[in-house]
Design a protein around this motif. Structure first.
Motif, PDB file in Angstrom:
ATOM      1  N   SER A  83       0.782  -1.034  -0.084  1.00  0.00           N
ATOM      2  CA  SER A  83      -0.102  -0.030   0.071  1.00  0.00           C
ATOM      3  C   SER A  83       0.765   1.308   0.144  1.00  0.00           C
ATOM      4  CB  SER A  83      -0.961  -0.109   1.174  1.00  0.00           C
ATOM      5  OG  SER A  83      -1.914  -1.052   1.161  1.00  0.00           O
ATOM      6  N   PHE A  84       2.014   1.315   0.411  1.00  0.00           N
ATOM      7  CA  PHE A  84       3.033   2.288   0.367  1.00  0.00           C
ATOM      8  C   PHE A  84       3.973   2.138  -0.821  1.00  0.00           C
ATOM      9  CE2 PHE A  84       1.354   1.511   4.945  1.00  0.00           C
ATOM     10  CZ  PHE A  84       1.259   2.746   5.011  1.00  0.00           C
ATOM     11  N   PHE A  87       5.654   5.385  -1.935  1.00  0.00           N
ATOM     12  CA  PHE A  87       6.478   6.336  -1.043  1.00  0.00           C
ATOM     13  C   PHE A  87       7.862   6.200  -1.190  1.00  0.00           C
ATOM     14  CE2 PHE A  87       2.275   6.516   0.784  1.00  0.00           C
ATOM     15  CZ  PHE A  87       2.266   7.393   1.644  1.00  0.00           C
ATOM     16  N   ILE A  90       9.260   4.691   4.288  1.00  0.00           N
ATOM     17  CA  ILE A  90       8.502   4.549   5.216  1.00  0.00           C
ATOM     18  C   ILE A  90       9.452   4.470   6.423  1.00  0.00           C
ATOM     19  CG2 ILE A  90       6.341   4.262   3.906  1.00  0.00           C
ATOM     20  CD1 ILE A  90       6.584   1.347   4.942  1.00  0.00           C
ATOM     21  N   CYS A  96       1.249  10.132   7.541  1.00  0.00           N
ATOM     22  CA  CYS A  96       1.155  10.215   6.121  1.00  0.00           C
ATOM     23  C   CYS A  96      -0.484  10.147   6.065  1.00  0.00           C
ATOM     24  CB  CYS A  96       1.692   9.119   5.423  1.00  0.00           C
ATOM     25  SG  CYS A  96       1.527   7.352   5.840  1.00  0.00           S
ATOM     26  N   ILE A  98      -3.421   8.569   3.744  1.00  0.00           N
ATOM     27  CA  ILE A  98      -3.855   7.374   2.892  1.00  0.00           C
ATOM     28  C   ILE A  98      -5.299   7.594   2.548  1.00  0.00           C
ATOM     29  CG2 ILE A  98      -1.923   5.843   3.818  1.00  0.00           C
ATOM     30  CD1 ILE A  98      -4.278   4.650   5.368  1.00  0.00           C
TER      31      ILE A  98
END
Length: 156
Positions: A83-84, A87, A90, A96, A98
């Motif tokens: 899901s990151f 980025f 992280i 952050c 979302i």
């Protein structure tokens, strides 16, 4: 002029933790502007400002229920690290934005990264949720809000 509903107010504030360390505030920067009675600031602070005038300096302790609420363990979840993917990096403690389950942006804090499982634990509670808040406040200015400020808020 006393602070009451529909007043434009500017304050300087410092928020202290239990160790008397400043964790948030406006000191050294621009004062915080808000429209009184429009729920622009936490309820406990707004209640403490009611009736005050420019030049007033005071301390106030705000309980969680009149601050950022109690912590809600249901707002902690484990999601797939993929899901990151967008980025750069992280890290634990990173705040952050979302997309929430309802499709709306949601601010979360990364509290744990499990590289072996490819999972990230996120917390959607406000960072000050569940905490008693200790404020030092100075009222800088008070005036009637303009029609535009009342209609559009302070960002309009």
């Amino acid at each position: 002029m006393n602070i009451s509903n529909n007043c434009y107010v500017e304050i300087h504030y410092a928020l202290y933790n239990e160790n008397k360390e400043v964790v948030d505030g406006s000191q050294g920067g621009e004062p915080l502007p808000y429209i009184h009675g429009k729920k622009n600031i936490i309820p406990g602070l707004e209640q403490a400002l009611e009736g005050r005038v420019a030049g007033d300096k005071f301390s106030v302790i705000v309980a969680p229920e009149l601050g950022y609420g109690e912590r809600d363990e249901e707002k902690i979840s484990i999601i797939d690290a993929e899901s990151f993917a967008g980025f750069d990096e992280i890290t634990e403690g990173l705040m952050c934005q979302i997309e929430g389950e309802d499709g709306q942006p949601q601010l979360v804090t990364i509290t744990h990264i499990d590289d072996e499982e490819g999972e990230v634990t996120i917390d959607a509670n406000h960072p000050f949720a569940g905490q008693t808040l200790n404020f030092e406040v100075e009222v800088i200015s008070v005036r009637e809000a303009t029609e535009a400020e009342l209609r559009d808020g302070l960002t309009g």
